[in-house]
Design a protein around this motif. Sequence first.
Motif, short mmCIF file in Angstrom:
data_model
loop_
_atom_site.label_atom_id
_atom_site.label_comp_id
_atom_site.label_asym_id
_atom_site.label_seq_id
_atom_site.Cartn_x
_atom_site.Cartn_y
_atom_site.Cartn_z
N VAL A 52 0.83 -1.21 0.00
CA VAL A 52 0.00 0.00 0.00
C VAL A 52 0.86 1.26 0.00
CG1 VAL A 52 -1.73 1.30 1.31
CG2 VAL A 52 -1.98 -1.17 1.03
N PRO A 53 1.83 1.41 0.94
CA PRO A 53 2.67 2.61 0.86
C PRO A 53 3.52 2.65 -0.40
CG PRO A 53 3.03 1.48 2.95
CD PRO A 53 2.11 0.64 2.13
N LEU A 54 3.94 1.48 -0.86
CA LEU A 54 4.74 1.47 -2.08
C LEU A 54 3.92 1.91 -3.29
CD1 LEU A 54 6.89 -1.76 -1.63
CD2 LEU A 54 7.61 0.60 -1.42
N LEU A 55 2.65 1.53 -3.34
CA LEU A 55 1.78 1.99 -4.43
C LEU A 55 1.55 3.50 -4.36
CD1 LEU A 55 -0.92 -0.80 -4.71
CD2 LEU A 55 0.78 -0.15 -6.41
N ILE A 56 1.37 4.01 -3.16
CA ILE A 56 1.19 5.45 -3.00
C ILE A 56 2.44 6.19 -3.44
CG2 ILE A 56 0.87 7.28 -1.29
CD1 ILE A 56 -0.94 5.29 0.24
N LEU A 57 3.61 5.69 -3.04
CA LEU A 57 4.87 6.31 -3.45
C LEU A 57 5.10 6.18 -4.95
CD1 LEU A 57 7.17 5.20 -0.51
CD2 LEU A 57 6.29 7.49 -0.95
N THR A 58 4.67 5.06 -5.53
CA THR A 58 4.86 4.84 -6.96
C THR A 58 4.04 5.83 -7.78
OG1 THR A 58 5.28 2.50 -6.60
CG2 THR A 58 4.67 3.16 -8.81
N PHE A 59 2.79 6.07 -7.39
CA PHE A 59 1.96 7.01 -8.15
C PHE A 59 2.39 8.45 -7.96
CE2 PHE A 59 -1.24 3.48 -7.94
CZ PHE A 59 -1.19 3.21 -9.30
N GLY A 60 3.07 8.74 -6.86
CA GLY A 60 3.55 10.10 -6.63
C GLY A 60 4.95 10.33 -7.19
N ALA A 61 5.59 9.31 -7.72
CA ALA A 61 6.96 9.44 -8.20
C ALA A 61 6.97 10.01 -9.62
CB ALA A 61 7.65 8.09 -8.19
N ASP A 62 7.93 10.90 -9.85
CA ASP A 62 8.09 11.49 -11.18
C ASP A 62 9.13 10.76 -12.00
OD1 ASP A 62 6.24 13.42 -10.51
OD2 ASP A 62 7.77 14.78 -9.73
N ASN A 63 10.02 10.06 -11.34
CA ASN A 63 11.13 9.41 -12.01
C ASN A 63 10.82 7.93 -12.23
OD1 ASN A 63 13.61 8.61 -12.95
ND2 ASN A 63 14.74 9.19 -11.11
N SER A 66 12.65 5.48 -9.88
CA SER A 66 12.14 5.27 -8.52
C SER A 66 10.97 4.30 -8.52
CB SER A 66 11.74 6.60 -7.89
OG SER A 66 10.70 7.20 -8.61
N VAL A 67 10.17 4.31 -9.57
CA VAL A 67 9.07 3.34 -9.69
C VAL A 67 9.64 1.93 -9.76
CG1 VAL A 67 7.18 2.54 -11.13
CG2 VAL A 67 7.52 4.99 -10.76
N LEU A 68 10.68 1.76 -10.55
CA LEU A 68 11.34 0.45 -10.65
C LEU A 68 11.93 0.05 -9.31
CD1 LEU A 68 12.22 -1.88 -12.48
CD2 LEU A 68 14.30 -0.58 -12.95
N GLY A 69 12.48 1.00 -8.57
CA GLY A 69 13.02 0.71 -7.24
C GLY A 69 11.96 0.24 -6.29
N TYR A 70 10.78 0.86 -6.34
CA TYR A 70 9.67 0.44 -5.47
C TYR A 70 9.19 -0.96 -5.82
CZ TYR A 70 9.43 5.33 -4.03
OH TYR A 70 9.72 6.57 -3.55
N ILE A 71 9.15 -1.25 -7.10
CA ILE A 71 8.73 -2.59 -7.54
C ILE A 71 9.73 -3.64 -7.08
CG2 ILE A 71 8.36 -4.06 -9.56
CD1 ILE A 71 7.17 -1.55 -10.93
N ILE A 72 11.01 -3.34 -7.21
CA ILE A 72 12.06 -4.27 -6.76
C ILE A 72 11.98 -4.45 -5.25
CG2 ILE A 72 14.55 -4.56 -6.51
CD1 ILE A 72 14.80 -3.28 -9.31
N LEU A 73 11.72 -3.38 -4.50
CA LEU A 73 11.58 -3.48 -3.05
C LEU A 73 10.41 -4.38 -2.67
CD1 LEU A 73 12.56 -2.56 -0.27
CD2 LEU A 73 11.05 -0.58 -0.50
N PHE A 74 9.27 -4.25 -3.37
CA PHE A 74 8.13 -5.12 -3.09
C PHE A 74 8.47 -6.58 -3.38
CE2 PHE A 74 4.40 -7.44 -4.65
CZ PHE A 74 3.65 -7.44 -3.49
N ILE A 75 9.16 -6.84 -4.48
CA ILE A 75 9.54 -8.21 -4.82
C ILE A 75 10.45 -8.79 -3.75
CG2 ILE A 75 10.87 -9.59 -6.48
CD1 ILE A 75 9.72 -7.75 -8.67
N ILE A 76 11.38 -8.00 -3.25
CA ILE A 76 12.29 -8.48 -2.19
C ILE A 76 11.51 -8.80 -0.92
CG2 ILE A 76 14.14 -7.76 -0.63
CD1 ILE A 76 15.34 -6.26 -3.05
N ILE A 77 10.58 -7.92 -0.55
CA ILE A 77 9.76 -8.17 0.65
C ILE A 77 8.91 -9.42 0.47
CG2 ILE A 77 7.83 -7.27 2.03
CD1 ILE A 77 9.00 -4.46 1.53
#
Length: 97
Positions: A52-63, A66-77
């Motif tokens: 949930v926080p990762l999705l919120i951060l992903t939609f607010g990201a301009d770069n 950073s979206v790819l970083g959030y996706i990789i972080l979710f996969i690791i978790i």
Amino acid sequence: MRQLLSSLSYFSIFFAPFIFPLIVWIASTDSYVIMHSRRALISHILPFASAVPLLILTFGADNPGSVLGYIILFIIIYLGTFIYNIVKGIQVLREYE
């Protein structure tokens, strides 16, 4: 029997991630089984609660990086909790009373 129910709570990540540990937690009277079903339920909820926080951060990201970083972080978790459930299920099965 208590090791089997406890380990199935962890292994339920393959077939019923939220429902089986919740049913075991509610229906069981053994404190050992309750403890493991509660831990399994929390470990099943953790990746989706972190999404949930990762999705919120992903939609607010301009770069896009950073979206790819959030996706990789979710996969690791998610993979971390998946492996944790498998390891704990095996450990509980190998315990002796």
